[in-house]
Scaffold this motif. Structure first.
Motif, mmCIF file in Angstrom:
data_model
loop_
_atom_site.group_PDB
_atom_site.id
_atom_site.type_symbol
_atom_site.label_atom_id
_atom_site.label_comp_id
_atom_site.label_asym_id
_atom_site.label_seq_id
_atom_site.Cartn_x
_atom_site.Cartn_y
_atom_site.Cartn_z
ATOM 1 N N PRO A 1 -7.071 -0.020 6.228
ATOM 2 C CA PRO A 1 -6.019 -0.491 5.321
ATOM 3 C C PRO A 1 -5.928 -2.015 5.305
ATOM 4 C CG PRO A 1 -5.214 1.286 6.712
ATOM 5 C CD PRO A 1 -6.551 0.878 7.260
ATOM 6 N N ASP A 2 -5.722 -2.580 4.133
ATOM 7 C CA ASP A 2 -5.621 -4.037 4.010
ATOM 8 C C ASP A 2 -4.516 -4.604 4.888
ATOM 9 O OD1 ASP A 2 -7.630 -4.040 2.021
ATOM 10 O OD2 ASP A 2 -6.157 -3.528 0.497
ATOM 11 N N SER A 3 -3.415 -3.865 4.977
ATOM 12 C CA SER A 3 -2.275 -4.350 5.762
ATOM 13 C C SER A 3 -2.643 -4.496 7.231
ATOM 14 C CB SER A 3 -1.094 -3.390 5.617
ATOM 15 O OG SER A 3 -1.443 -2.080 6.022
ATOM 16 N N LEU B 1 -4.200 -6.244 -2.920
ATOM 17 C CA LEU B 1 -3.920 -5.075 -3.754
ATOM 18 C C LEU B 1 -3.897 -5.406 -5.245
ATOM 19 C CD1 LEU B 1 -1.091 -3.372 -1.660
ATOM 20 C CD2 LEU B 1 -3.391 -2.474 -2.054
ATOM 21 N N ASN C 1 0.854 -1.182 0.000
ATOM 22 C CA ASN C 1 0.000 0.000 0.000
ATOM 23 C C ASN C 1 0.891 1.233 0.000
ATOM 24 O OD1 ASN C 1 -1.624 2.227 0.917
ATOM 25 N ND2 ASN C 1 -3.132 0.744 1.662
ATOM 26 N N SER D 1 5.981 1.064 -5.102
ATOM 27 C CA SER D 1 4.817 0.256 -4.719
ATOM 28 C C SER D 1 5.155 -1.193 -4.350
ATOM 29 C CB SER D 1 3.789 0.249 -5.861
ATOM 30 O OG SER D 1 4.376 -0.161 -7.076
#
Length: 246
Positions: free
Chosen positions: A235-237, A114, A66, A89
């Motif tokens: 956030p995905d993380s 992502l 991200n 990225s």
């Protein structure tokens, strides 16, 4: 660690590693079966090429990151700019034990998300949300304790839909995520107003998990969250990190 990653990708994502280059037979590419995008590459690279001390090679994992947290991730020991990839990225993770195993898996999960097909095709693509709760105005702990089967009503934000996951962030003095909930129903008429609160619609949510040690604001900042003033995407993380705590 290489073998664990390959097994993890196979079991969780049904991904069989591909070996695409004759000159680097140990380079394992992990990619989606639908859009064919890469979400991970495992390679053995000389320490010298990575700017590391010592001789010989070291196993690494390249994953997409991200963009909001790429800079902060690179500050961590064992994480470098993407090797042979877009350094804005992608990141490189050393697989020598410097980065903990659960974090390596979390970062691979983030990369998979992502690079997934259709990620940007829908305006409602966000499935995980952070919503704030101010204990000065509302005792959420008491509210949840009184709920039946952990199901209770909460102020609804238009972007949140049934099936989403909501993480409730308790503001100061706690300043951390304490509850994880599943959204059962939305757009419930619920007209409440007062000096410090106004609710036009509610959502019915079910408690999934209580973090006895709340996820601190400092940890949120590591994932690019610097303020929680209203409902916002998760956030995905950070989702991956919390899933590994469960």
């Amino acid at each position: 660690m290489r073998n664990k990653l390959l097994q993890y990708a196979l079991v969780k994502y049904n991904t069989t590693a591909e070996y695409l280059w004759e000159r680097t037979l140990d380079a394992a590419v992990l990619r989606h079966s639908d859009n064919r995008k890469w979400y991970g590459i495992i390679m053995s690279v000389s320490r010298k090429k990575l700017g590391l001390p010592g001789k010989g090679n070291i196993d690494i994992l390249d994953v997409k990151s991200n963009s909001l947290i790429t800079g902060s991730l690179r500050l961590k020991k064992g994480i470098l700019p993407g090797y042979h990839m877009n350094k804005n990225s992608w990141i490189t993770i050393l697989l020598d034990g410097t980065v903990q195993e659960n974090e390596v898996f979390s970062l691979l999960d983030m990369s998979y998300e992502l690079t997934s097909a259709g990620r940007h095709s829908s305006p409602d693509r966000c499935k995980n949300w952070i919503v704030p709760a101010n204990p000065r105005y509302y005792d959420i702990d008491k509210h949840i304790a009184k709920s039946k089967d952990g199901i209770f009503l909460w102020k609804h934000s238009r972007s949140i839909t049934a099936g989403n996951t909501v993480y409730i962030y308790i503001t100061a003095p706690i300043s951390g995520i304490k509850y994880k909930c599943h959204v059962l129903e939305t757009d419930i008429p619920y007209n409440v107003s007062g000096d410090n609160i106004r609710i036009a619609a509610a959502m019915r949510i079910k408690l999934l998990e209580i973090y006895e040690i709340p996820i601190s604001f400092s940890r949120l900042k590591e994932h690019g969250i610097f303020a929680v003033r209203g409902p916002r995407s998760m956030p995905d993380s950070l989702v991956c990190e919390l899933n590994n705590l469960s």
